[in-house]
Design an enzyme around this catalytic site. Structure first.
Site, mmCIF file in Angstrom:
data_model
loop_
_atom_site.group_PDB
_atom_site.id
_atom_site.type_symbol
_atom_site.label_atom_id
_atom_site.label_comp_id
_atom_site.label_asym_id
_atom_site.label_seq_id
_atom_site.Cartn_x
_atom_site.Cartn_y
_atom_site.Cartn_z
ATOM 1 N N ASN A 1 57.978 137.445 136.545
ATOM 2 C CA ASN A 1 58.413 137.168 137.959
ATOM 3 C C ASN A 1 58.438 138.626 138.861
ATOM 4 O OD1 ASN A 1 59.201 134.304 138.288
ATOM 5 N ND2 ASN A 1 61.074 134.710 137.040
ATOM 6 N N ASP B 1 61.496 129.557 124.478
ATOM 7 C CA ASP B 1 61.640 130.562 125.660
ATOM 8 C C ASP B 1 60.451 131.407 125.693
ATOM 9 O OD1 ASP B 1 64.322 131.705 127.181
ATOM 10 O OD2 ASP B 1 62.919 133.371 126.380
ATOM 11 N N GLU C 1 63.892 129.955 132.095
ATOM 12 C CA GLU C 1 62.442 129.658 131.249
ATOM 13 C C GLU C 1 62.650 129.275 129.939
ATOM 14 O OE1 GLU C 1 64.488 133.929 130.544
ATOM 15 O OE2 GLU C 1 64.326 132.135 132.140
ATOM 16 N N ASP D 1 56.702 130.220 139.075
ATOM 17 C CA ASP D 1 56.680 128.844 139.108
ATOM 18 C C ASP D 1 55.585 128.250 138.421
ATOM 19 O OD1 ASP D 1 59.466 128.872 140.068
ATOM 20 O OD2 ASP D 1 58.687 128.510 142.087
ATOM 21 N N HIS E 1 58.064 135.034 142.182
ATOM 22 C CA HIS E 1 58.532 133.830 141.825
ATOM 23 C C HIS E 1 57.709 132.618 141.981
ATOM 24 C CE1 HIS E 1 62.616 135.265 140.556
ATOM 25 N NE2 HIS E 1 62.600 136.097 141.890
#
Length: 359
Positions: free
Chosen positions: A239, A231, A274, A248, A244
């Site tokens: 973010n 994780d 994630e 990405d 975002h």
């Protein structure tokens, strides 16, 4: 003569389906190795010889559609394929009957291949370009027939033009349609199995692989494997702070580093926003922990360059579980791996947690 030309057309269409299934996506580009270009040309050349065999004889000359395989070789293979196809067709024609007409026909087919080679330099050949090419090629062949082998039958020229245009356009349409269909199928298959952003497996495909591994563990004595859950630490903050789009970018880079840190045979997947997972078949617990540390180091040791040029250092937390060291039943392994991941995040993050005892 119409019957023989129709037989040529039937053979041509049948070959096109076989041709597309044989080479598939290799038809959409010409940057193949010389070997594959030669194989394409050989296939087209053999088709040309078959068309000659099933052509019809007119005043010691054989009339057929051999120029269409030359065009296919040029448009979907390049000059190497074209040269190979020409050599095979010329050799086949001269072996069938060696006479003046055969020599003229070899010269004619070489001359008619020039427009195809010129058009083949385009990155994408559209059907309208192919139609213009067929008009030019047929004109060259008809003029050559008329002056070199005294083929003055207007009816024969008409039949030749109708069947040739039909065969050429059908050939290119079939190849283009089947190739695009194959590429779309390949794309849909990729989307069904892989995460579009990171390039690793998606959750559904990963669960299929996991179930297969469970069955293998149940049926194979002494079989072992490990499961790693990973994780990204503070991903929500990334973010929120960078957007975002940059998030990405972090996921893409993390997926790349993850694949570089494991074996090609080790399935890796993005199973959440994630969260990632890795299966390690035939792997000891000690080796699994070593691989998990390698993954953590690969992400921690080098910052990720965002699309705006800024570099961002990120860390990950990992939890590892092993069968049969940790669990008697492999189906329980994801629960333990998730618990170890939670422990890693609760005890400081940027670490690997695992259990050495059976739970």
């Amino acid at each position: 003569m119409l019957k023989e030309l129709f037989v040529n057309l039937t053979i041509l269409i049948t070959f096109n389906y076989l041709f597309t299934h044989l080479f598939k996506e290799r038809l959409v580009h010409k940057k193949d190795s010389i070997y594959f270009q030669a194989v394409k040309g050989l296939a087209c050349g053999l088709l040309g010889v078959i068309l000659i065999v099933f052509g019809f004889t007119y005043q010691h000359s054989i009339i057929d559609l051999r120029h269409i395989p030359i065009m296919i070789a040029a448009l979907y293979g390049g000059w190497v394929s074209t040269a190979m196809a020409l050599v095979v067709i010329a050799a086949g024609r001269l072996l069938i009957t060696m006479n003046t007409s055969a020599i003229y026909s070899v010269i004619i087919i070489c001359f008619a291949a020039i427009p195809s080679l010129i058009v083949s330099k385009r990155k994408k050949v559209q059907l309208k370009h192919a139609f213009y090419l067929m008009i030019i090629t047929n004109t060259l062949i008809s003029i050559s027939f008329y002056f070199f082998i005294d083929l003055h039958s207007y009816q024969l020229h008409l039949y030749f033009w109708i069947i040739s245009i039909t065969g050429g356009m059908l050939s290119l349409y079939i190849i283009d349609h089947e190739t695009n269909a194959h590429l779309l199928f390949k794309q849909y298959k990729f989307q069904a199995h892989f995460d579009f952003l990171t390039g690793v497996y998606n959750r559904r495909k990963f669960e299929e692989i996991t179930q297969t591994l469970y069955q293998q563990a149940a049926n194979t004595p002494h079989f072992q494997f490990a499961l790693i859950y990973m994780d990204i630490d503070h991903f929500k903050t990334i973010n929120d702070q960078y957007g975002h789009h940059e998030g990405d970018q972090v996921l893409k880079e993390l997926g790349l580093r993850l694949k570089q840190s494991i074996r090609n045979t080790d399935p890796a997947a993005r199973i959440g926003g994630e969260e990632f997972a890795v299966l390690l078949p035939n792997c000891t617990l000690a080796k699994a922990v070593q691989i998990a540390e390698r993954i953590r180091g690969a992400i921690n040791d080098a910052p990720i360059r965002l699309t705006n040029g800024e570099e961002l250092s990120i860390t990950v937390s990992l939890g590892a579980a092993h069968y049969p060291n940790n669990k008697e039943h492999p189906e329980s392994l994801p629960i333990l791996a998730d618990q170890m991941l939670y422990k890693a995040k609760e005890t400081g993050r940027n670490k690997v947690c695992f259990s050495e005892k059976k739970e």
